[in-house]
Design an enzyme around this catalytic site. Structure first.
Site, PDB file in Angstrom:
ATOM      1  N   GLN A  26       1.156  -1.433  -0.045  1.00  0.00           N
ATOM      2  CA  GLN A  26      -0.119   0.212  -0.193  1.00  0.00           C
ATOM      3  C   GLN A  26       0.814   1.331  -0.236  1.00  0.00           C
ATOM      4  OE1 GLN A  26      -2.208   1.494   3.732  1.00  0.00           O
ATOM      5  NE2 GLN A  26      -3.888   0.724   2.480  1.00  0.00           N
ATOM      6  N   SER A  53       0.667   6.815   2.392  1.00  0.00           N
ATOM      7  CA  SER A  53       1.576   8.046   3.275  1.00  0.00           C
ATOM      8  C   SER A  53       2.811   8.330   2.354  1.00  0.00           C
ATOM      9  CB  SER A  53       2.292   7.204   4.456  1.00  0.00           C
ATOM     10  OG  SER A  53       1.013   6.851   5.088  1.00  0.00           O
ATOM     11  N   GLU A  68     -11.519  -1.771   6.277  1.00  0.00           N
ATOM     12  CA  GLU A  68     -10.754  -1.687   8.137  1.00  0.00           C
ATOM     13  C   GLU A  68     -11.234  -1.962   9.049  1.00  0.00           C
ATOM     14  OE1 GLU A  68      -7.283   0.821   8.674  1.00  0.00           O
ATOM     15  OE2 GLU A  68      -6.229  -0.599   6.771  1.00  0.00           O
TER      16      GLU A  68
HETATM   17  C1  LIG Z   1       4.259  -0.271  11.098  1.00  0.00           C
HETATM   18  C2  LIG Z   1       3.158   0.165  10.384  1.00  0.00           C
HETATM   19  C3  LIG Z   1       2.417  -0.056   8.890  1.00  0.00           C
HETATM   20  C4  LIG Z   1       2.620   0.720   7.712  1.00  0.00           C
HETATM   21  N1  LIG Z   1       1.899   0.088   7.240  1.00  0.00           N
HETATM   22  C5  LIG Z   1       1.688   1.104   5.831  1.00  0.00           C
HETATM   23  C6  LIG Z   1       1.727   0.983   4.610  1.00  0.00           C
HETATM   24  O1  LIG Z   1       2.121  -0.324   4.488  1.00  0.00           O
HETATM   25  N2  LIG Z   1       0.958   1.997   3.487  1.00  0.00           N
HETATM   26  C7  LIG Z   1       1.283   3.049   3.858  1.00  0.00           C
HETATM   27  O2  LIG Z   1       0.806   3.751   3.171  1.00  0.00           O
HETATM   28  N3  LIG Z   1       1.286   3.510   5.523  1.00  0.00           N
HETATM   29  C8  LIG Z   1       1.725   2.658   6.224  1.00  0.00           C
HETATM   30  N4  LIG Z   1       1.825   3.008   7.487  1.00  0.00           N
HETATM   31  C9  LIG Z   1       2.092   4.484   8.286  1.00  0.00           C
HETATM   32  C10 LIG Z   1       0.947   4.480   8.744  1.00  0.00           C
HETATM   33  O3  LIG Z   1      -0.080   4.982   8.428  1.00  0.00           O
HETATM   34  C11 LIG Z   1       0.812   6.124   9.192  1.00  0.00           C
HETATM   35  O4  LIG Z   1       2.093   5.963  10.032  1.00  0.00           O
HETATM   36  C12 LIG Z   1      -0.041   7.423  10.160  1.00  0.00           C
HETATM   37  O5  LIG Z   1      -1.063   7.447   9.380  1.00  0.00           O
HETATM   38  C13 LIG Z   1       0.672   8.580  11.216  1.00  0.00           C
HETATM   39  O6  LIG Z   1       1.506   9.255   9.813  1.00  0.00           O
HETATM   40  P1  LIG Z   1       3.097   9.788  10.112  1.00  0.00           P
HETATM   41  O7  LIG Z   1       3.474   8.358  10.771  1.00  0.00           O
HETATM   42  O8  LIG Z   1       3.121  10.927   9.023  1.00  0.00           O
HETATM   43  O9  LIG Z   1       2.397  10.625  11.524  1.00  0.00           O
HETATM   44  P2  LIG Z   1       1.983  11.970  12.031  1.00  0.00           P
HETATM   45  O10 LIG Z   1       0.476  12.637  10.609  1.00  0.00           O
HETATM   46  O11 LIG Z   1       3.300  13.277  11.354  1.00  0.00           O
HETATM   47  O12 LIG Z   1       1.568  12.010  12.961  1.00  0.00           O
HETATM   48  C14 LIG Z   1       2.904  12.326  14.240  1.00  0.00           C
HETATM   49  C15 LIG Z   1       2.254  12.832  15.593  1.00  0.00           C
HETATM   50  O13 LIG Z   1       0.862  14.619  15.211  1.00  0.00           O
HETATM   51  C16 LIG Z   1      -0.052  14.357  16.142  1.00  0.00           C
HETATM   52  N5  LIG Z   1      -0.863  14.509  14.669  1.00  0.00           N
HETATM   53  C17 LIG Z   1      -1.684  14.269  13.023  1.00  0.00           C
HETATM   54  N6  LIG Z   1      -2.377  14.786  13.294  1.00  0.00           N
HETATM   55  C18 LIG Z   1      -3.061  15.335  13.916  1.00  0.00           C
HETATM   56  C19 LIG Z   1      -4.274  16.095  14.322  1.00  0.00           C
HETATM   57  N7  LIG Z   1      -4.952  16.764  13.540  1.00  0.00           N
HETATM   58  N8  LIG Z   1      -4.518  16.013  15.312  1.00  0.00           N
HETATM   59  C20 LIG Z   1      -4.068  15.893  16.947  1.00  0.00           C
HETATM   60  N9  LIG Z   1      -3.285  15.389  16.311  1.00  0.00           N
HETATM   61  C21 LIG Z   1      -2.451  14.772  15.832  1.00  0.00           C
HETATM   62  C22 LIG Z   1      -0.302  11.840  15.166  1.00  0.00           C
HETATM   63  O14 LIG Z   1      -1.803  11.617  16.216  1.00  0.00           O
HETATM   64  C23 LIG Z   1       0.856  11.638  15.346  1.00  0.00           C
HETATM   65  O15 LIG Z   1       0.612  10.940  17.215  1.00  0.00           O
HETATM   66  C24 LIG Z   1       2.595   2.117   8.159  1.00  0.00           C
HETATM   67  C25 LIG Z   1       2.838   2.757   9.816  1.00  0.00           C
HETATM   68  C26 LIG Z   1       3.475   1.877  10.254  1.00  0.00           C
HETATM   69  C27 LIG Z   1       3.573   1.994  12.061  1.00  0.00           C
END
Ligand SMILES: Cc1cc2nc3c(=O)[nH]c(=O)nc-3n(C[C@H](O)[C@H](O)[C@H](O)COP(=O)(O)OP(=O)(O)OC[C@H]3O[C@@H](n4cnc5c(N)ncnc54)[C@H](O)[C@@H]3O)c2cc1C
Lengths: 343, 402
Positions: free
Chosen positions: B128, B131, B246
């Site tokens: 997928q 992100s 999901e």
């Molecule tokens: C093990 C694992 C597997 C994954 N696999 C995939 C995959 O296969 N394909 C894929 O596309 N993605 C994948 N992901 C990505 C996952 O969907 C993202 O990590 C997740 O959506 C969070 O995005 P970010 O990491 O950019 O964090 P950010 O969005 O930068 O968030 C950082 C912090 O800020 C907080 N935050 C952000 N926006 C807000 C808001 N509006 N209000 C309050 N708090 C906020 C978050 O809650 C978090 O605590 C995976 C992640 C993990 C950990």
């Protein structure tokens, strides 16, 4: 497998809701605040006429012959409206104690304390005509009994924590009554716990609704406070807690009604049907305690200074939650039971 | 409310149980979790067995080649698989739970016949690509660009956290086709062949020390227009169709696994003597009651989905409560293990001479951190619950930040 409320249950809930809205509006309920006797006779009679107290009495004896699951659905409605009075004891006494089903005998629940030091308190000493006396949980084999109010020496507290659920101080250890109730004390205790938990779910839902409405209405910094995450996240957590608690409550009620389901589910964990029932009921009570205590505390916080006033009804839900999370059993006791049945 | 199984549900369970009992002993040794090729082989073999037995795509409609099982049967399937110790969906996750259902719902006939059968049979593994480094929670701000060139899209940009990208055949890829500021309205859903020239996969080491996910760089990757699912710039809606798959039963396997782990922990507490501490017992009791409550909530959600077609509130609040409880349990395990929680090598108990099983618990503790991040962080879940269910006002949007 069907986990939905049946049509009859929806009708029961909505019918009772309509009666409660007519008889137990918040204003009407609040008129009883700090009265020594909180039961409004006409309202109580209306509940009796609606069949609330004879809900579990078999149809052959003039009752509604409904299940514990139905009872749980009904009591949640009453909890949501903060209806005062010994509802749960009276429902469980009906069919055994004359006048309970008809609303003329009011029956509370008195549980002998496990906690030693404090002799314990008696709920609604000025309202109840008698009590179902539950033996200490440690003394599982002892029967539940009935004791007339006049046989208990208790003094109404000058002030009770909950103005809608006054208590008295027992002047000595609680003794068992002379009238033995049929069925085991253990089963009666589980039913009382479930109905108490249902009342708590109603309280939690009420508190959450008040908070959500206030969060949409109240503006600070030019925005509704409900648009601040610090507020909305608290409320999201309360909803998550409430829905989980309600689901477990319904599950526990279903297995109480149907030992065959309890037996099948128990097999998975190596538990007998009664053990599974206990695990489900204790878990439900624990989760409903948490949901009610947490949602009502959060409601105080979300209302700010208003939440600290007598005027706003949040404190009434908070205090009742405290009452129900304390009197029959504590969350810690429930957690002990669940742990002892996890292996 | 009647929690008894119908005769059809019972028959389904009995058949499945018999099949699992006959099949599981024939499975090969589990693959080392750092050996991706071996993991792929193990997971696709399992998917092939499910397929041959008619259990592949349990939740997929029959027209798509799935079993078309009712929501309750899906629940029974997951329950029996977990109780029998069957393998998880593993690398089949994206294909079976995201990409496949999306292609089935929104794809053309040609797309459905090309891609769905091989997802079901286990031959193809999908990943997928949603992100991006600059777009996680705020997915709609993504910047990976696709420019139309004849009958191809030319894609440049990067994706991140792409799980098992190293061994995937295809990627469900979201790209920007609209203007930079178009947000939700300028995103397109593409099927990307992972063998296409211009793709660079750089595995990322996770906190557990292995490479569960990767960074995906795309430099002028050419993707045929026929690989577009849905209309151009309609990819956000198409994606939401996927994401809705999901919720509901998405975490049933994990929940049941947690319930099993908690029973193991209780045994561990008894062996170490910690069970004598009422504080520990109560934490066990709280967790067991919470998992029981979540299991009841799951049943209610599934029953609601069966009756109305929509999972309802339960599906939305589940993840929030589950991920917290999972983390609390993982913390409890570490406290019970004490020193034995500081290493992945198996430690044996001083008196009974048996393994403490510490490696699994330590692994689980580390993994527990992703519960509140992956598939929508808990903060984002709370926004969703409070806005969509409680009806609280939306966050003020300031537009995408760089
Ligand atoms: C093990 C694992 C597997 C994954 N696999 C995939 C995959 O296969 N394909 C894929 O596309 N993605 C994948 N992901 C990505 C996952 O969907 C993202 O990590 C997740 O959506 C969070 O995005 P970010 O990491 O950019 O964090 P950010 O969005 O930068 O968030 C950082 C912090 O800020 C907080 N935050 C952000 N926006 C807000 C808001 N509006 N209000 C309050 N708090 C906020 C978050 O809650 C978090 O605590 C995976 C992640 C993990 C950990």
């Amino acid at each position: 497998m069907n986990f939905q409320l049946s049509e009859d249950q929806v009708a029961l809930r909505d019918g009772l809701q309509a009666i409660v809205e007519g008889r137990f509006s918040l204003d009407a309920v609040r008129e009883r605040e700090d009265a020594s006797s909180v039961v409004d006779k006409a309202g109580w009679q209306a509940l009796a006429d609606a069949g609330v107290f004879c809900l579990f009495v078999p149809e052959s004896l003039g009752g509604l012959g409904l299940s514990i699951t139905d009872g749980v659905v009904a009591v949640e409605v009453l909890g949501h409206a903060l209806v005062p009075g010994p509802i749960i004891g009276t429902m469980l006494a009906a069919g055994t104690i004359a006048g309970a089903a008809e609303g003329t005998t009011l029956v509370g629940i008195a549980a002998t304390s496990d906690r030693g030091a404090v002799p314990g308190v008696l709920e609604l000493p000025s309202d109840c005509d008698g009590y179902l006396v539950l033996p200490s949980a440690r003394d599982g084999a002892a029967p539940a009994t009935y004791l007339a109010r006049s046989a208990i020496s208790a003094t109404l507290a000058t002030r009770s924590l909950d103005p809608l659920h006054p208590v008295g101080r027992l002047n000595g250890p609680l003794v068992s009554g002379t009238l033995e109730l049929s069925g085991t004390a253990d089963a009666l205790r589980r039913r009382a716990l479930l109905l108490t938990a249902a009342f708590e779910v109603g309280l939690a839902a009420f508190a959450l609704e008040l908070s959500v409405a206030y969060a949409k209405d109240r503006y600070q910094f030019g925005r509704p406070i409900g648009s601040f995450q610090a507020i909305k996240h608290l409320l999201a957590d309360e909803l998550a807690r409430l829905e989980m608690a309600r689901a477990q409550l319904h599950y526990a009620a279903v297995v109480t009604d149907a030992p065959d389901i309890a037996a099948i589910d128990g097999e998975v964990y190596g538990l007998s049907s009664t053990q599974l029932e206990w695990r489900a009921v204790a878990g439900a009570k624990l989760l409903c305690d948490q949901a009610a205590l947490s949602a009502t505390k959060t409601a105080v916080q979300v209302h700010g200074g208003m939440g600290y006033t007598w005027e706003v009804p949040v404190h009434l839900a908070l205090k009742r939650a405290r009452v129900h999370a304390t009197m029959l059993a504590t969350s810690d006791q429930m957690a002990d039971i669940v742990a002892s049945l996890t292996h | 409310m009647d929690l008894r199984a119908t005769p059809a549900e019972e028959a389904f369970r009995a058949d499945l149980r018999a099949w699992l009992a006959a099949t599981l002993p024939t499975l090969p040794e589990k693959a080392l979790h750092t050996d991706w090729q071996a993991r792929r082989a193990y997971d696709t073999n399992w998917q092939g067995l499910l397929h041959a037995a008619g259990y592949a795509g349990i939740d997929w409609p029959v027209e798509a080649g799935g079993r078309g099982a009712s929501p309750v049967e899906q629940l029974i399937f997951k329950e029996e698989c977990e109780r029998a110790g069957a393998p998880y969906v593993g690398l089949g996750f994206v294909g079976l739970l995201h990409a496949g259902p999306t292609i089935n719902a929104e794809g053309t006939l040609a797309q459905r016949t090309t891609y769905l059968p091989k997802i079901l049979s286990g031959e193809h593994v999908w990943c997928q690509g949603f992100s991006e480094p600059g777009s996680g929670s705020d997915l709609a701000s993504m910047r990976t660009r696709a420019v139309l060139d004849g009958d191809h899209y030319v894609v440049s940009g990067s994706k991140i956290w792409t799980s098992h990208a190293e061994v995937a055949d295809y990627c469900e890829l979201l790209v920007r086709t609209g203007t930079e500021a178009s947000r939700h309205k300028g995103i397109t859903w593409l099927i990307m062949d992972m063998k296409s020239p211009g793709i660079d996969v750089r595995p990322l080491k996770t906190i557990s020390g292995s490479t569960e996910f990767a960074e995906l760089f795309m430099d002028e990757v050419r993707i045929p227009v026929e690989n577009r699912v849905g209309e151009e710039n309609d990819g956000w809606r198409v994606t939401m169709v996927t994401l809705s798959f999901e919720r509901g039963t998405g975490f049933v396997g994990e929940l049941l696994e947690s319930m099993r782990l908690l029973r193991e922990l209780t045994e561990l507490a008894k062996r170490t003597g910690a069970y004598g501490d009422p504080g520990i017992r109560r934490r066990i009791g709280h967790l067991a009651a919470t998992f029981d409550g979540l299991w009841a909530l799951t049943k209610r959600t599934v029953s609601e989905a069966q009756a109305t077609g929509i999972p309802g509130i339960g599906g939305t609040v589940f993840k929030l409560s589950y991920s917290e409880a999972g983390q609390k349990m993982a913390d409890l395990a570490m406290e019970l293990l004490g020193d034995a929680g500081l290493l992945f090598d198996d430690v044996t108990h001083a008196t009974d001479g048996q393994s403490l099983g510490n490696a699994d618990h330590v692994e689980n503790w580390i993994k527990s951190f992703n519960l509140t991040i992956a598939a929508g962080t808990s903060q984002i879940q709370r926004n969703i619950v409070s806005e969509r269910i409680l009806g609280l006002p939306k966050e003020p949007t300031v537009g995408a930040k760089k």
